[in-house]
Scaffold this active site. Structure first.
Site, PDB file in Angstrom:
ATOM      1  N   ILE A  31     -35.954  79.743  -5.005  1.00 50.31           N
ATOM      2  CA  ILE A  31     -36.520  81.016  -5.468  1.00 50.31           C
ATOM      3  C   ILE A  31     -36.193  82.159  -4.500  1.00 50.31           C
ATOM      4  O   ILE A  31     -36.222  83.335  -4.888  1.00 50.31           O
ATOM      5  CB  ILE A  31     -38.058  80.867  -5.660  1.00 50.31           C
ATOM      6  CG1 ILE A  31     -38.584  81.867  -6.677  1.00 50.31           C
ATOM      7  CG2 ILE A  31     -38.798  80.975  -4.341  1.00 50.31           C
ATOM      8  CD1 ILE A  31     -40.014  81.591  -7.115  1.00 50.31           C
ATOM      9  N   HIS A 100     -36.768  67.282   0.582  1.00 52.06           N
ATOM     10  CA  HIS A 100     -35.704  67.938  -0.194  1.00 52.06           C
ATOM     11  C   HIS A 100     -34.508  68.267   0.678  1.00 52.06           C
ATOM     12  O   HIS A 100     -34.627  68.423   1.889  1.00 52.06           O
ATOM     13  CB  HIS A 100     -36.228  69.223  -0.851  1.00 52.06           C
ATOM     14  CG  HIS A 100     -36.891  70.183   0.097  1.00 52.06           C
ATOM     15  ND1 HIS A 100     -38.185  70.011   0.535  1.00 52.06           N
ATOM     16  CD2 HIS A 100     -36.450  71.316   0.688  1.00 52.06           C
ATOM     17  CE1 HIS A 100     -38.507  70.990   1.359  1.00 52.06           C
ATOM     18  NE2 HIS A 100     -37.470  71.799   1.484  1.00 52.06           N
TER      19      HIS A 100
END
Ligand code: 5GP
Ligand code: ZN
Length: 114
Positions: A31, A100
Site C-alpha cells: 500500500i 512476508h
C-alpha cells in the site's frame, strides 16, 4: 480466527491488489510502495516471524520463495534484477507480524539500503 491484517487480506475482508495466489501463498501490492514494483508475498497460514515457524513450514517458505521468483520472472526482472527482503522483529523493521517477503524493483537499488 486471526485478527492480523494480512490474515484479513487472505480472507478478502480487507481489499488488496492481488498479483499472485495459489492454495498456500498470496501476493499483493504494498500500500506504500518504496519503488515502482513493491509486492508483498505471504503464506496464507499465519506465521508471525521466522522464529514462530513450525516443523514442515520450511516447505511453505520454499513455496513463498518460488512464488516471488516466478512473479519476478513474469515481470521481466530476470535480467534487471530485484530485491527480496524479509524484515524480522521490530529491530529488523517488521511492522506486520505475519511473515512476508517484499519484492522490490523498478529503480536502481543500491546496497547497503540505508
Ligand atoms: P514490514 O515493515 O512488516 O516488513 O512491512 C509491512 C508492509 O505492509 C509495509 O511495507 C506496509 O506499507 C504494508 N502495509 C501495511 N498495511 C497495508 C495494507 O493494509 N495493505 C497493503 N497492501 N499493504 C500494507
Ligand atoms: Zn496473519
Amino acid at each position: 480466527m486471526e485478527e492480523c491484517l494480512f490474515c484479513r487480506i487472505v480472507r478478502k475482508e480487507v481489499p488488496a491488489t492481488i498479483v499472485y495466489e495459489d492454495d498456500a501463498i498470496l501476493a499483493f501490492k504494498d500500500i506504500n510502495p518504496v519503488a515502482p514494483i513493491h509486492i508483498l508475498f505471504i503464506p496464507k497460514k499465519h506465521i508471525s516471524t521466522f522464529f514462530a515457524m513450525e516443523p514442515g513450514d520450511e516447505v511453505l517458505i520454499g513455496k513463498l520463495h518460488q512464488a516471488a521468483v516466478q512473479v519476478a520472472q513474469e515481470l521481466g526482472l530476470a535480467e534487471k534484477g530485484f530485491r527480496l527482503v524479509a524484515n524480522c522483529q521490530r529491530g529488523g523493521g517488521q511492522l506486520i507480524f505475519h511473515l512476508h517477503y517484499h519484492l522490490i524493483a523498478g529503480r536502481p537499488l543500491l546496497w547497503p539500503p540505508g
